[in-house]
Design an enzyme around this catalytic site. Structure first.
Site: not given
Length: 495
Positions: A160, A162, A172, A271, A306
């Site tokens: 993944q 982000h 983040l 991420h 996710r």
């Protein structure tokens, strides 16, 4: 299940959501300071891909406060911890887990630790990538250690990105920014998610938003051809200061901008690993006594993608399940010292490995291999993928694995030797990366975070199955297993 692009094992996803309220209340009773509604209930905010504001939170520091609360429980119950120790090997004898070998980093001494049950909760392999939200300690070693003992890794091609990381440091910028109403804008001032996911806009799932941002940049609508804006200015000072104080602090300290008055420059960054150590709904692997939970594990609740908020939820739900099942496994066992011979043998093997690493006069330098690895993964195994780039990436990772054998360390001392620690972690990263690239190359479809420009459609006929990667001395071996679709029939994923 929809967010996973129907690759999640559905009974696992149902267990996660069914157990969630109990674990949230448990954390709250231990003192976790969740935000509250005016009625005094635990507050929830919307996150991507959900049709309801389902994410409990503590300002924008939820993970941080959970960590503190859990540590307080360690202190309260006087649970012994081994700070600054590093596991280097899982000991398996006759297919049964017997314990681990761990290095005391202060002295460099290796210790055999006998255990009838071992639980790995080591997180993901984020430092395989050059642009990542992950901390320096998030390496592939935690997955690679059981992998080298024959325990398979599952669905490793699903990585993944982000959508919102701060340009430069790639720290983040939580999904809570968009959950509170933040906008994504290109250099034309457009809220471009309107044309990609008109119903969910900025709160579409992460894989979709990451691809949309990357597309805007590639098509020339990004700033400096590298980023877009996350705009919070319309939220007002009060909401930002009370709901997103950590984000404001990071922006001021790392970028010199105040999100109350200025938009935040963001770009997608690696991420999270949806894949991990292959385990069942009880967190148990094929090796009795060995369990895994959290990002290093693949139960699988996330499938191909996710949803936001489900990583912290997975740690507390399946962490508890792993603990309960491990206790049940060891109850009544009377063969506690049966693995003593295996541990001593493993200790000798690890001593030899460490000595060889320290004494090797090879010409290869760790920073060179690390840089080439992280650039390869970022450029060729990123948000968008295609066959020739994946083939080149696999060849490169295999080359780096061979070059690693000729690694020469500058620091030959065992005491406080961080270079030695990084070298062990680098080996883990390389082995994990090989499983990622090999799985991505073979999977000729697009599903969730795995987006093949040469195979843009999801292919349930051929690829509704888990990828299983097994270690061998001459490279990764791939096989496949069935996905649990016993509750909901797979349908087209739309937002």
């Amino acid at each position: 299940i929809k967010g996973s692009d129907f690759l999640a094992d559905q009974k696992a996803s149902m267990l996660l959501t069914a157990e969630a309220p109990k674990r949230i209340r448990e954390l709250e009773h231990w003192g976790c300071p969740f935000d509250r509604t005016e009625e005094g209930k635990i507050a929830q905010r919307p996150f991507g891909g959900a049709g309801f504001p389902r994410t409990c939170y503590a300002a924008d520091k939820t993970g941080h406060v959970i960590l503190h609360v859990l540590y307080e429980q360690l202190v309260k119950h006087e649970i012994k911890t081994y700070n600054e120790w590093m596991v280097t090997k899982l000991v398996v004898e006759d297919g049964i887990c017997r314990g681990v070998i761990a290095m005391e980093l202060l002295t460099g001494k290796l210790h055999p630790i006998m255990a009838e049950a071992v639980i790995f909760t080591t997180g993901g392999s984020g430092r395989s990538y050059g642009v990542t939200t992950n901390a320096r300690t998030s390496t592939g070693l935690g997955m690679a250690i059981p992998y080298m003992e024959g325990i398979p890794l599952k669905d490793m091609e699903f990585v993944q990105f982000h959508p919102t990381t701060l340009v430069g440091s790639n720290i983040l910028m939580t999904e809570g920014c968009r959950g509170e109403g933040g906008y994504l804008k290109n250099k034309l001032g457009e809220r471009f998610m309107q044309k990609y996911a008109p119903d969910f806009m900025e709160l579409a799932p992460r894989d979709i938003v990451s691809r949309c941002i990357t597309t805007e940049i590639l098509e020339g609508r990004g700033f400096d051809n590298s980023y877009v804006h996350l705009d919070l200015t319309h939220l007002g000072a009060h909401k930002i200061i009370t709901r997103l104080p950590g984000i404001r602090e990071i922006c001021i300290n790392f970028k010199g901008i105040d999100p109350i008055t200025q938009p935040i420059p963001i770009q997608p960054g690696m991420h999270y690993f949806m894949g991990g150590i292959d385990c069942n709904i009880d967190c148990a692997t094929d090796v009795p006594g060995f369990y895994a939970a959290g990002e290093c594990a693949c139960v699988s609740v996330h499938g191909a993608n996710r949803l936001g908020g489900n990583s912290l939820l997975e740690t507390v739900v399946f962490g508890a399940i792993a603990g309960e099942k491990a206790v049940k496994y060891i109850e009544g066992k009377k063969d506690a010292r049966k693995g003593e011979k295996a541990l001593n043998s493993a200790l000798e093997q690890q001593e030899s490995k460490i000595n060889n690493l320290l004494n090797n006069q090879g010409k290869e330098k760790m920073p060179d291999i690390t840089k080439e690895m992280s650039e390869t993964m970022l450029k060729k195994v990123g948000v968008f993928r295609k066959k020739d780039e994946l083939k080149a990436a696999l060849d490169k990772i295999k080359e780096l694995i061979q070059r690693y054998k000729n690694l020469g360390l500058l620091n030959k001392n065992r005491k406080c030797n961080q270079e030695l620690m990084w070298a062990l972690e680098l080996e883990g990263n390389l082995l994990v990366d090989e499983t990622v690239v090999a799985g991505a190359l073979v999977r000729e479809e697009s599903r969730g975070s795995h987006s093949r420009t040469d195979f843009p459609k999801r292919d349930d006929k051929n690829w509704l199955k888990h990828t299983v990667a097994t270690y061998s001395s001459d490279g990764v071996k791939l096989s496949y297993k069935e996905v649990d679709t016993s509750i909901y029939e797979p349908v087209e994923r739309k937002y």
